[in-house]
Scaffold this motif. Structure first.
Motif, mmCIF file in Angstrom:
data_model
loop_
_atom_site.group_PDB
_atom_site.id
_atom_site.type_symbol
_atom_site.label_atom_id
_atom_site.label_comp_id
_atom_site.label_asym_id
_atom_site.label_seq_id
_atom_site.Cartn_x
_atom_site.Cartn_y
_atom_site.Cartn_z
ATOM 1 N N VAL A 1 2.254 1.904 -3.593
ATOM 2 C CA VAL A 1 0.953 2.099 -4.578
ATOM 3 C C VAL A 1 0.664 3.144 -3.713
ATOM 4 C CG1 VAL A 1 -1.413 1.304 -3.687
ATOM 5 C CG2 VAL A 1 -0.998 1.001 -5.984
ATOM 6 N N GLY B 1 0.784 1.055 -10.651
ATOM 7 C CA GLY B 1 0.339 0.412 -9.859
ATOM 8 C C GLY B 1 -0.843 0.156 -9.817
ATOM 9 N N CYS B 2 -2.066 0.513 -11.121
ATOM 10 C CA CYS B 2 -3.338 -0.137 -11.450
ATOM 11 C C CYS B 2 -3.156 -1.436 -11.921
ATOM 12 C CB CYS B 2 -4.110 0.756 -12.801
ATOM 13 S SG CYS B 2 -4.390 2.236 -12.027
ATOM 14 N N TYR B 3 -2.343 -1.822 -12.875
ATOM 15 C CA TYR B 3 -2.727 -3.295 -13.153
ATOM 16 C C TYR B 3 -1.614 -3.800 -12.803
ATOM 17 C CZ TYR B 3 -5.550 -0.473 -17.015
ATOM 18 O OH TYR B 3 -6.252 -0.087 -17.319
ATOM 19 N N SER C 1 1.017 -1.393 0.047
ATOM 20 C CA SER C 1 0.157 -0.280 0.430
ATOM 21 C C SER C 1 1.140 1.562 -0.139
ATOM 22 C CB SER C 1 -0.938 0.299 1.557
ATOM 23 O OG SER C 1 -0.163 0.136 2.444
ATOM 24 N N ILE D 1 -1.948 -3.236 -7.203
ATOM 25 C CA ILE D 1 -2.821 -3.722 -7.394
ATOM 26 C C ILE D 1 -3.742 -4.906 -7.242
ATOM 27 C CG2 ILE D 1 -6.175 -2.554 -7.270
ATOM 28 C CD1 ILE D 1 -4.642 0.315 -8.062
ATOM 29 N N MET E 1 0.876 6.608 -7.235
ATOM 30 C CA MET E 1 -0.812 7.373 -7.665
ATOM 31 C C MET E 1 -0.515 8.248 -7.905
ATOM 32 S SD MET E 1 -2.182 4.157 -9.391
ATOM 33 C CE MET E 1 -3.158 4.440 -9.574
ATOM 34 N N ARG F 1 1.594 5.034 -12.740
ATOM 35 C CA ARG F 1 0.022 5.142 -12.632
ATOM 36 C C ARG F 1 -0.617 3.965 -13.155
ATOM 37 N NH1 ARG F 1 -3.850 10.914 -12.363
ATOM 38 N NH2 ARG F 1 -2.401 11.430 -10.015
ATOM 39 N N LEU F 2 0.118 3.790 -14.552
ATOM 40 C CA LEU F 2 -0.206 2.154 -14.841
ATOM 41 C C LEU F 2 -0.115 1.493 -14.289
ATOM 42 C CD1 LEU F 2 -0.141 3.208 -18.733
ATOM 43 C CD2 LEU F 2 -2.810 2.337 -17.983
#
Length: 165
Positions: A97, A132-134, A94, A137, A101, A129-130
């Motif tokens: 991320v 982090g998201c893919y 966390s 997370i 982000m 962010r890519l």
């Protein structure tokens, strides 16, 4: 594959993408991002090793006459250690991320007293962010659901220990 960008004032080891790559390579965290089968196998292996260790520990240092109480205490101790491990995994990911982000990065150049904030450029922001998201997370969700299931079994074991007492 660590990335070194020339237009980033953040020190190399404090750049969020490099922090992610270093954390992903560490022993404990690499286990959490492995394949689902490897993750489950590692979790079960850890639980069995802790169960055997606490069985020996309770047999040597405790005079539990009731086998069901001995078994449930053993499960409770093993489950507590595994729950703490999963909380540590979740907190580590966390943090990463959050830094990936965020549109800003707090960093220190030489010590704790000279912290600065860098606003990410659009290239850095999109890339972080890519990632982090893919990439981060989905593993955080796996750890979160595992942690929740361990917590509910922990509560069940506490209830059973108190019920059989």
């Amino acid at each position: 594959m660590l990335s070194k960008k020339s237009n980033c004032p953040v020190p190399f080891d404090q750049q969020p993408l490099n922090e992610y790559l270093l954390l992903k390579e560490s022993f404990l965290f690499s286990w959490s991002v492995s394949s689902k089968n490897s993750f489950i196998f590692g979790f079960l292996l850890l639980f069995i090793v802790l169960f055997v260790f606490f069985s020996i520990f309770l047999a040597v240092f405790n005079n539990v006459s009731n086998f069901s109480q001995f078994f449930l205490l053993n499960l409770l101790f093993s489950n507590t250690i595994v729950l703490c491990l999963f909380v540590r995994l979740y907190l580590g990911w966390s943090y990463i991320v959050k830094r990936l982000m965020s549109a800003t990065v707090f960093y220190e150049e030489s010590g704790w007293y000279d912290g600065q904030v860098w606003i990410k450029t659009s290239d850095y922001l999109i890339q972080d962010r890519l990632v982090g998201c893919y990439q981060v997370i989905p593993f955080m969700l796996r750890i979160k659901y595992s942690c929740l299931s361990i917590f509910f079994t922990f509560l069940l074991f506490i209830y059973l220990v108190l019920y059989f007492e």
